[in-house]
Design an enzyme around this catalytic site. Sequence first.
Site, PDB file in Angstrom:
ATOM      1  CE  LYS A 156     -26.274  -1.091  32.974  1.00  0.00           C
ATOM      2  NZ  LYS A 156     -27.266  -0.774  34.000  1.00  0.00           N
ATOM      3  CE  LYS A 205     -19.147   5.163  36.190  1.00  0.00           C
ATOM      4  NZ  LYS A 205     -19.742   4.025  35.531  1.00  0.00           N
ATOM      5  CD  GLU A 261     -24.117   3.649  43.010  1.00  0.00           C
ATOM      6  OE1 GLU A 261     -23.174   3.097  43.592  1.00  0.00           O
ATOM      7  OE2 GLU A 261     -24.293   3.570  41.788  1.00  0.00           O
ATOM      8  N   GLY A 307     -26.093  -1.620  38.021  1.00  0.00           N
ATOM      9  CA  GLY A 307     -24.759  -2.061  38.438  1.00  0.00           C
ATOM     10  C   GLY A 307     -24.756  -2.702  39.814  1.00  0.00           C
ATOM     11  NE  ARG A 308     -27.872   1.567  43.376  1.00  0.00           N
ATOM     12  CZ  ARG A 308     -27.967   2.346  42.305  1.00  0.00           C
ATOM     13  NH1 ARG A 308     -26.999   2.357  41.417  1.00  0.00           N
ATOM     14  NH2 ARG A 308     -29.033   3.105  42.106  1.00  0.00           N
ATOM     15  CD  GLU A 331     -12.487   4.786  38.373  1.00  0.00           C
ATOM     16  OE1 GLU A 331     -13.090   4.736  37.274  1.00  0.00           O
ATOM     17  OE2 GLU A 331     -12.872   5.503  39.308  1.00  0.00           O
ATOM     18  CG  HIS A 334     -12.790  -5.542  71.347  1.00  0.00           C
ATOM     19  ND1 HIS A 334     -12.372  -5.792  72.626  1.00  0.00           N
ATOM     20  CD2 HIS A 334     -13.537  -6.613  70.972  1.00  0.00           C
ATOM     21  CE1 HIS A 334     -12.812  -6.985  73.003  1.00  0.00           C
ATOM     22  NE2 HIS A 334     -13.528  -7.501  72.024  1.00  0.00           N
TER      23      HIS A 334
END
Length: 525
Positions: A182, A488, A329, A243-244, A188, A360
């Site tokens: 965005k 960030k 978030e 973003g999410r 990263e 399990h």
Amino acid sequence: MREMFAADPNRFDKFSLRLEGLLFDYSKNLITEKTLALLIDLAHQSNLKDWIERQFNGEKINASEGRAVLHTALRSPRDHSVQADGKNIIPDVHRVLDHIRRYTAAVHSGAASGYTGKKIRHIVNIGIGGSALGPLMACEALKPYGSADLSAHFVSNVDASDIAETLKKLDPETTLFIISSKTFTTQETITNARTARAWLIGCLGSEEAVAKHFAAVSTNLTETSKFGINPENVFEFWDWVGGRYSLWSAIGLPIALYIGMENFERLLAGAHAMDEHFRHAPLEKNMPVILGLLGIWYGNFFGIGSYAILPYDQYLQRFPAYLQQLEMESNGKRVDRAGHEVDYDTHFTVWGEPGTNGQHSFYQLIHQGTRMVPADFLAPLASHNPIGEHHAMLLSNCFAQTEALMLGKTGAEARTELTAQGLSGNALETLLPYKIFPGNRPSNTLLFEKLDPYTLGMLVALYEQKIFVQSVVWNINAFDQWGVEFGKQLANKLLPELRGKETVTSHDSSTNNLINLYRNRRNVS
Ligand code: G6Q
């Protein structure tokens, strides 16, 4: 719950909802009709109805960032009108969708080929957080709809191992990188994008190859052009898409490429159907509202610390990780809309793994641990892979788990079982306490016909909107993320010190020593 089920044969009918092919069974919860009525009152007192309209109408409900929250507009049909800052944004949304449609067709047909003229066979999404988790989850969930000619890869971590392992599998001549960011400034993503660019140029021997092998999705068109991406391959979105909440926007480009545009549009249509339901159904018959209020019930009245998401569908294996971001978030906040610290709990931890695998490992704690962990079980009635008895076995496990969590096993039942196994006396009494299950452990079941694009759209929108419901009751802003921004900010702070020649002494002794250990190691090698 045992007693409530025994006393009321209609409990399932009372506490379940259907929307098209989706069933939401919430009868295995610690609720009565009165509980639900009180929770609905709470929603009314929180002005939920008004807040829903404010969201859909493009008010700047993300106040700390001064933004509207309009991911719902991304899945609105072409003839709708949604205003943001006094402008109908639906034509923009569909202009970008048309762009995605054209580009997808060109990649599929080979018209948008690689630098050496070969057809694109691999797509690599380079992005992180909201610019990765949605497309990654959706491509995994919709694998049965994936193109046999394309493979989809996702690189997020700044750890070089992520991109290095991915590049090993790729042929540069047939690889398309989609840089999704965005802001187009995320450390990263930009680092990985530069590494990918260098790899491509190194392999194909020319900078000109970049224009054919890179696309970008961003709100920052200045930065995408600085990176050298062909403007025709830049897909925009807008600051009113969080973003999410962005998989419905151009961030969904890898999904559209992988499953095809028609299927991508089915995904949007499913989400739109859930939006319409959320907006118009009365609160007491409203799936996101009930799901959200049940979370509030356990979070604030029972003090739960965590909540499990347990999909009985292997294709939903990334769904819990996706929801971790979406929920934690959004509602992991401690200050209310007026800027005051809240004196009640907000969001709990969300986690999970697909069934039956989880059975399990961690289900032990859900059955017999000291803390209550409510859970959502998700399962399809039909499998994409109807082989032998697999699906019946899968579902029998799913249904048996929710039943067992609800019923538990009483001391008397455990005693009868042990006696039948031939135990008696001391041996039986010693083992008995371990064999008791308290039961009364709540769960929801979401059952759907098949995990197709439309259903996935409905499911994701269901969770998006239930998160909104909870944020309204908690009086917090679900749409900012200052904790992520803080990360960030920190990202580049220590880097010069790690690179430096001087011994670092300016931090606490722990941080100083960690930095100096790395510096010494780096200077040696
Ligand atoms: C999502 C968050 C966060 C964000 C990433 C990537 O809601 O804000 O996960 O999506 O940090 O940001 P960019 O898309 O700007 O690279």
